[in-house]
Design an enzyme around this catalytic site. Structure first.
Site, PDB file in Angstrom:
ATOM      1  N   ASN A 215       1.032  -1.210  -0.097  1.00  0.00           N
ATOM      2  CA  ASN A 215       0.034   0.281   0.014  1.00  0.00           C
ATOM      3  C   ASN A 215       0.716   1.043   0.047  1.00  0.00           C
ATOM      4  O   ASN A 215       1.580   1.686   1.088  1.00  0.00           O
ATOM      5  CB  ASN A 215      -0.960   0.053   1.200  1.00  0.00           C
TER       6      ASN A 215
ATOM      7  N   GLU B 290      -6.975   4.843   7.759  1.00  0.00           N
ATOM      8  CA  GLU B 290      -6.814   6.301   7.298  1.00  0.00           C
ATOM      9  C   GLU B 290      -8.228   6.724   6.484  1.00  0.00           C
ATOM     10  O   GLU B 290      -8.369   7.889   6.696  1.00  0.00           O
ATOM     11  CB  GLU B 290      -5.521   6.359   6.274  1.00  0.00           C
TER      12      GLU B 290
ATOM     13  N   SER C  95       3.050  -1.933  10.635  1.00  0.00           N
ATOM     14  CA  SER C  95       4.937  -1.750  10.800  1.00  0.00           C
ATOM     15  C   SER C  95       5.433  -3.133  10.433  1.00  0.00           C
ATOM     16  O   SER C  95       6.335  -3.648  11.179  1.00  0.00           O
ATOM     17  CB  SER C  95       5.021  -1.299  12.460  1.00  0.00           C
TER      18      SER C  95
END
Length: 250
Positions: free
Chosen positions: A11, A97, A213
């Site tokens: 992404n 997001e 992460s």
């Protein structure tokens, strides 16, 4: 129980230049991948054409990061029919997001997922909890509410076109990462819910990705967890180490 085909999804979010991404794509094209894995690259709308033209590795496909259901008088938007016409067959929907910054509710995300599936897309549908929700013991409630909203809009057969990405919001771009045990616990929870509400056959085939992460150092240990079927990768997907993450799914 053998795992379904893994997915390594990049992404790129709102990042990259033509030069930096071209160099990265050239690296992907030259990479030898010797196992069965589906690699996905979700670029910005602006970079989709370049990515489509340049990315030639047979294990890679391109994806969009968002869309609306229908074409029309929606200035600034890109619709599913436009993406389909352009040759895009994969899409990431419901990313945290989008939920946090653009007001995408569980219902909006569910409607988008259903519309994309009906249009023939493979959908990576994102779910996950915030740090506050985790610390207050609400991880299960939040995650299952999110997936239930999606399930409500789908027929059983539609699940063949759906991949779930579990992304603990507190681990996205923070450097924090869920422990392998935390990731496995959440993935097992999701699979168990799908098994009981949709069917054991669907649950067995469902690919559940971890996002948060992920990097070249922690990917292998995460992938060794029984219910982790690959990754949705942010920052590290803009670096050569994404190749290491792909190879961690062997």
């Amino acid at each position: 129980m053998s795992k379904p085909q893994p997915i390594a999804a990049a992404n790129w979010k709102c990042n990259g230049s033509q030069q930096s991404l071209s160099e990265l794509i050239d690296l992907f094209n030259s990479t030898s991948i010797n196992h069965d894995v589906q690699c996905v690259v979700a670029s910005t709308f602006v970079h989709l054409a370049m990515t489509k033209e340049r990315l030639s590795h047979p294990k890679f496909v391109i994806a969009a990061q968002n869309a609306i259901a229908k074409s029309g008088a929606f200035t600034g938007e890109v619709s599913l029919p436009i993406l389909k016409d352009f040759g895009v067959n994969w899409i990431v929907l419901g990313h945290s997001e989008r939920r946090a910054y653009y007001g995408e509710t569980n219902e909006i995300v569910a409607d988008k997922v259903a519309a994309a599936v009906a249009s023939g897309f493979m959908v990576i549908a994102c779910i996950g909890e915030t740090l506050q929700e985790r610390e207050s013991g609400r991880t299960a409630v939040v995650v299952l509410t999110q997936i239930a909203a999606i399930a409500k809009k789908l027929k059983k057969a539609d699940w063949a076109k759906v991949v779930i990405a579990y992304e603990p919001v507190w681990a996205i771009g923070t450097g924090k990462v869920a422990t392998p045990q935390q990731a496995q616990e959440a993935h097992a929870l999701i699979r168990s819910w799908v098994s009981s509400k949709i069917g054991a056959d669907v649950a067995g085939e469902l690919r559940i990705l971890y996002g948060g992460s992920v990097n070249g150092k922690n990917a292998r240990t995460l992938y060794q967890q029984r219910d982790v079927n690959g990754f949705l990768v942010g920052g590290a997907s803009l670096k050569p180490e994404f190749v290491d993450i792909i190879k961690a799914t062997q």
